[in-house]
Motif scaffolding. Sequence first.
Motif, mmCIF file in Angstrom:
data_model
loop_
_atom_site.group_PDB
_atom_site.id
_atom_site.type_symbol
_atom_site.label_atom_id
_atom_site.label_comp_id
_atom_site.label_asym_id
_atom_site.label_seq_id
_atom_site.Cartn_x
_atom_site.Cartn_y
_atom_site.Cartn_z
ATOM 1 N N PHE A 8 6.687 7.389 2.855
ATOM 2 C CA PHE A 8 6.653 6.417 3.957
ATOM 3 C C PHE A 8 7.950 6.470 4.760
ATOM 4 C CE2 PHE A 8 3.784 3.419 1.366
ATOM 5 C CZ PHE A 8 2.671 3.691 2.150
ATOM 6 N N ALA A 19 6.174 2.665 -3.855
ATOM 7 C CA ALA A 19 5.403 3.710 -3.155
ATOM 8 C C ALA A 19 5.312 4.922 -4.076
ATOM 9 C CB ALA A 19 6.077 4.064 -1.833
ATOM 10 N N ARG A 20 4.138 5.539 -4.057
ATOM 11 C CA ARG A 20 3.850 6.521 -5.100
ATOM 12 C C ARG A 20 4.592 7.848 -4.963
ATOM 13 N NH1 ARG A 20 -0.391 3.478 -4.358
ATOM 14 N NH2 ARG A 20 -1.771 2.743 -6.006
ATOM 15 N N ARG A 23 6.682 8.662 -7.999
ATOM 16 C CA ARG A 23 6.218 9.438 -9.172
ATOM 17 C C ARG A 23 6.541 10.919 -9.022
ATOM 18 N NH1 ARG A 23 0.157 6.754 -9.549
ATOM 19 N NH2 ARG A 23 0.942 4.652 -9.924
ATOM 20 N N PHE A 42 2.803 5.090 9.433
ATOM 21 C CA PHE A 42 1.414 4.730 9.122
ATOM 22 C C PHE A 42 0.461 5.368 10.122
ATOM 23 C CE2 PHE A 42 3.148 1.739 6.166
ATOM 24 C CZ PHE A 42 2.130 1.581 5.228
ATOM 25 N N MET A 45 0.009 9.099 9.437
ATOM 26 C CA MET A 45 -0.773 9.365 8.216
ATOM 27 C C MET A 45 -2.268 9.467 8.494
ATOM 28 S SD MET A 45 1.086 7.209 5.149
ATOM 29 C CE MET A 45 -0.009 5.909 5.422
ATOM 30 N N LYS A 46 -2.697 8.888 9.605
ATOM 31 C CA LYS A 46 -4.134 8.885 9.925
ATOM 32 C C LYS A 46 -4.471 9.938 10.980
ATOM 33 C CE LYS A 46 -4.088 5.287 7.253
ATOM 34 N NZ LYS A 46 -4.210 5.502 5.820
ATOM 35 N N GLN A 58 -3.088 9.261 3.162
ATOM 36 C CA GLN A 58 -2.091 8.515 2.382
ATOM 37 C C GLN A 58 -0.893 9.405 2.050
ATOM 38 O OE1 GLN A 58 -4.743 7.305 -0.884
ATOM 39 N NE2 GLN A 58 -4.703 5.247 -0.048
ATOM 40 N N ILE A 59 0.099 8.788 1.469
ATOM 41 C CA ILE A 59 1.213 9.532 0.868
ATOM 42 C C ILE A 59 1.113 9.295 -0.629
ATOM 43 C CG2 ILE A 59 2.695 9.419 2.889
ATOM 44 C CD1 ILE A 59 3.731 7.306 0.039
ATOM 45 N N GLU A 71 -2.829 13.283 -4.377
ATOM 46 C CA GLU A 71 -3.087 12.561 -5.629
ATOM 47 C C GLU A 71 -1.921 12.781 -6.600
ATOM 48 O OE1 GLU A 71 -5.147 10.245 -6.662
ATOM 49 O OE2 GLU A 71 -6.363 10.267 -4.867
ATOM 50 N N THR A 72 -1.239 11.689 -6.885
ATOM 51 C CA THR A 72 -0.045 11.811 -7.719
ATOM 52 C C THR A 72 -0.330 12.379 -9.103
ATOM 53 O OG1 THR A 72 -0.286 9.461 -8.257
ATOM 54 C CG2 THR A 72 1.324 10.038 -6.570
HETATM 55 N N1 GSH Z 1 -4.533 7.645 -5.851
HETATM 56 C C1 GSH Z 1 -3.546 7.994 -4.864
HETATM 57 C C2 GSH Z 1 -3.125 6.738 -4.138
HETATM 58 C C3 GSH Z 1 -2.228 7.030 -2.951
HETATM 59 C C4 GSH Z 1 -1.848 5.742 -2.241
HETATM 60 O O1 GSH Z 1 -2.462 4.673 -2.449
HETATM 61 N N2 GSH Z 1 -0.812 5.837 -1.401
HETATM 62 C C5 GSH Z 1 -0.364 4.672 -0.690
HETATM 63 C C6 GSH Z 1 1.146 4.545 -0.817
HETATM 64 S S1 GSH Z 1 1.637 4.250 -2.491
HETATM 65 C C7 GSH Z 1 -0.657 4.826 0.794
HETATM 66 O O2 GSH Z 1 -0.481 5.884 1.348
HETATM 67 N N3 GSH Z 1 -1.055 3.718 1.427
HETATM 68 C C8 GSH Z 1 -1.285 3.673 2.839
HETATM 69 C C9 GSH Z 1 -2.719 3.754 3.187
HETATM 70 O O3 GSH Z 1 -3.585 3.865 2.301
HETATM 71 O O4 GSH Z 1 -2.993 3.694 4.394
HETATM 72 C C10 GSH Z 1 -2.357 8.696 -5.542
HETATM 73 O O5 GSH Z 1 -2.104 8.409 -6.720
HETATM 74 O O6 GSH Z 1 -1.717 9.532 -4.908
#
Ligand code: GSH
Length: 218
Positions: A8, A19-20, A23, A42, A45-46, A58-59, A71-72
Amino acid sequence: MTITITAFEASPDRGRGLARDARVRWALEEVGQPYEVRLVSFRAMKEPAHLALHPFGQIPTYEEGDLALFETGAIVFHIAERHRGLLPHEPYARARAITWMFAAANTVEPPILELANAKILESDKPWSKERLPLVVDRVRDRLKQLSARLGDAEWLDGAFSAGDLMMVHALLRLKASGLLDEYPNLAAYVARGEARPAYKRAFDAQLAVYKADLGAAG
Ligand SMILES: N[C@@H](CCC(=O)N[C@@H](CS)C(=O)NCC(=O)O)C(=O)O
């Protein structure tokens, strides 16, 4: 080969480790692999360029040469497969550590996320107050089971593994709720994860992004 991850540009948690990308940073720090970070907004990302890397917009994402992953769980597994330190060599122990990665992502994290969503996204709904105790109880059920399995062990199955990394990070989201403190062995388990030098480096790097953003804005 250069490793590039996405994170992010402005994290909703103000760079506090939730934020993932944390990991992925943590896994890379554990195995001593340098990496670069591309920050995304944001909106970006789209957009098509990011959607080509991450179909759900997503990130984090992970790029290494021609390989692009999302996917983490998959990313951490890829890192753990390629470098020593996150998965045991012995095949059965390795299979069990991988099982814990899946358990973190598929069994423990979903009710925790449900709670976060209930508190953040649904708090204005007329049924929210009535539903919340159910959601909290589902988290408690999982914590109770996990706590019973962990017992007084340091990590979930022998030495620290990618399974612990995924589990500790999923549990971290509960810290502010106080629920984790109801299970002292789990609270201590998470604290052990946070005390690892590799985790600290990952956390600091994520926080630095937020601070730099603040500096730029100010
Ligand atoms: N299952 C996915 C989940 C990824 C996820 O939820 N990312 C969040 C940030 S921690 C994200 O990008 N959220 C913004 C959105 O969904 O628009 C993983 O583990 O990578």
